[in-house]
Design an enzyme around this catalytic site. Structure first.
Site, PDB file in Angstrom:
ATOM      1  N   LYS A 163     -25.292-114.037 -19.174  1.00 58.88           N
ATOM      2  CA  LYS A 163     -25.360-115.112 -18.199  1.00 58.88           C
ATOM      3  C   LYS A 163     -24.046-115.165 -17.437  1.00 58.88           C
ATOM      4  O   LYS A 163     -22.967-115.029 -18.038  1.00 58.88           O
ATOM      5  CB  LYS A 163     -25.633-116.446 -18.912  1.00 58.88           C
TER       6      LYS A 163
ATOM      7  N   SER B  86     -30.796-123.761 -17.115  1.00 57.26           N
ATOM      8  CA  SER B  86     -30.093-123.069 -16.062  1.00 57.26           C
ATOM      9  C   SER B  86     -29.969-121.571 -16.331  1.00 57.26           C
ATOM     10  O   SER B  86     -29.516-120.820 -15.481  1.00 57.26           O
ATOM     11  CB  SER B  86     -28.674-123.666 -15.956  1.00 57.26           C
TER      12      SER B  86
ATOM     13  N   SER C  45     -31.013-125.718 -21.558  1.00 51.83           N
ATOM     14  CA  SER C  45     -31.013-124.527 -20.709  1.00 51.83           C
ATOM     15  C   SER C  45     -31.103-123.187 -21.416  1.00 51.83           C
ATOM     16  O   SER C  45     -31.196-122.156 -20.763  1.00 51.83           O
ATOM     17  CB  SER C  45     -29.779-124.540 -19.802  1.00 51.83           C
TER      18      SER C  45
END
Length: 476
Positions: A82, A155, A179
């Site tokens: 990420k 997210s 998330s």
């Protein structure tokens, strides 16, 4: 017996293929990079692909493994990061425009740990702006490989998309309000939100420090356990990282769950919850009971007030995290993150104290509940995956966000570990998801319970209807 395409094999399977010499890391990495080149233009999971570096890593691991050197289950396995994980070898934007050209001087602790374990870093995965709810208006949001018209969560969107579509074998996500869990749910994945502090946050862009968790997103409980075992543990650079020793999460993962006490609160998990979710959760409960679990009815602590406090708590911590760039560079922020920060700048000390006290009460009540049970069974979301059109209708309605956070945000407040995994399919052929929640540092029990469930169900083996590409190097 059907043969799983190489890109959909589990980490544990691909690891054994490497050790046996049947497939080389460079061969697998090249195949995944080819797949990324084919599909990422449509799905937008990656913000940055590091093809040349990944191939160099993989070729070096070819040589190590050929010499009998073995770093562990991630040795030679291609994974994605990420884009809030600092990387000295690539930009780390955190989903923002402000940091689009930022190249850190050091790696996040978890990046160093993954690479020391032999993982191949394919690239940086897209995410919402600053890890809040929406992507920056100038950024193309990832699309759900199960159906591009459906929400992909937030997210850790790129992590969910890439892992689900076979563009990596596992990925790193972060979770402040859900998330890791939302993209795992919407993409049919298994994700672990560890105990707060179980995984170091050094070199990870913060959203809200006291709520932020970092963990793995994979296609099975065993794979998530393998990744967690590498990234977890104390860190001299992060004083909030827990000192507790890290167990071998894979060692006892197949020991079963006979006698394990699993709590269910039917009011919490059924009142106001979509019937498809309730039906699938009851079937999951039956499966766990058939595996030998002791299902016990419990009363979940009062949670509504705490859920309503998540936005103000997140806002004030986000405002603190962005002091260097907000409001001095306010024009470069997207509207949703800017609005959150503005709200945080107006939260009073009295409000923060009230949130802190409610958080302590809930956490204490939850700890007391776990003196009676080992795990808790709950949904991940109160409704099946919504379409993008439905999410657009919801807009900025805080009541909708609070409803979605019902089964996630409280466990960020309490720092409790959870594992999210598929439990069925909705009428629209999209995945349905459940969570198991445990007391602090119960990740080994969570992984074992999820693995037991996945040993007798096939929901985690269902794949999205994207182009599968060529099957190469498949095991017999």
């Amino acid at each position: 017996m059907s043969v799983e395409p190489l890109h959909y094999k589990s980490i544990t399977e691909i690891s054994e293929l490497f050790r046996s010499g049947e497939v080389r890391p460079s061969e697998v990495t090249e195949a995944i990079l080819t797949r990324i080149a084919k599909l990422n233009g449509e799905l937008h999971g990656y913000a940055l692909v590091l093809a040349e570096r990944a191939m160099a890593q993989a070729k070096s691991y070819d040589g190590e493994i050929a010499k009998g050197i073995w770093r562990g289950p991630l040795h030679g396995v291609p994974i994605g990061l990420k884009d809030l994980c600092y990387t000295s070898f690539a930009t780390t934007a955190g989903g923002t425009m402000i940091h689009a050209s930022f190249v850190p001087s050091f790696n996040a602790t978890i990046v160093d740990r993954l690479e020391r374990a032999g993982a191949v870093t394919l690239g940086k995965l897209k995410m919402t702006e600053g890890a809040y709810t929406s992507h920056h208006p100038d950024d193309q949001a990832p699309l759900n490989p199960w159906n591009v018209n459906y929400w992909v969560g937030s997210s850790s969107t790129g992590s969910g998309v890439a892992t689900s579509a076979g563009l990596c074998y596992g990925s790193i996500g972060s979770d402040t309000g859900g998330s890791i869990r939302f993209p795992s749910a919407t993409c049919g994945l298994t994700g672990i939100k560890p105990t707060w502090g179980r995984v170091s946050r050094y070199g990870v862009f913060p959203l809200a420090v006291s709520l932020d968790h970092v963990g793995p997103m994979c296609r099975s409980a065993a794979d998530a356990a393998a990744m967690l075992g590498v990234i977890a543990g104390a860190d001299v650079n992060d004083p909030t990282a827990l000192q507790a020793p890290v167990p071998n999460y894979l060692a006892g993962i197949g020991d079963g769950i006979r006698g394990l006490r699993i709590g269910v609160d039917r009011k919490y998990t059924q009142d106001g919850i979509d019937p498809q979710i309730v039906t699938a959760l009851l079937e999951a409960e039956r499966t766990l009971r058939d595996l030998g679990a002791d299902i016990r009815e419990v009363k979940f602590p009062s949670y509504e007030k705490l859920v309503s406090m998540w936005i103000p708590m997140c806002s004030v911590e986000t405002a603190e995290a962005h002091l260097e760039t907000y409001p001095s560079r306010k024009s470069e922020y997207g509207p949703d993150l800017a609005q959150l920060i503005e709200q945080g700048r107006s939260v009073s000390g009295v409000q923060i104290a009230a949130i802190h006290h409610e958080r302590l009460k809930f956490s204490g009540s939850l700890a007391a509940l776990f003196s009676e049970i080992d795990l808790l069974l709950i949904p991940t979301m109160p409704v099946p995956i919504p379409t993008l059109a439905k999410m657009s209708e919801y807009g900025a309605d805080p009541n909708v966000l609070l409803s979605i956070l019902r089964f996630t945000a409280v466990f960020d407040f309490s720092g409790s570990p959870t594992i999210t995994l598929p439990m069925g399919m909705a009428s629209d052929h999209m995945p349905l998801s459940m969570q198991l929640v445990g007391p602090h540092l119960a990740e080994d029990v969570l992984a074992r319970a999820a693995h037991a469930f996945q040993s007798v169900t096939d929901w985690h083996t269902r794949r999205p209807p994207v182009d599968c590409g060529a099957t190469i190097g498949a095991a017999n």
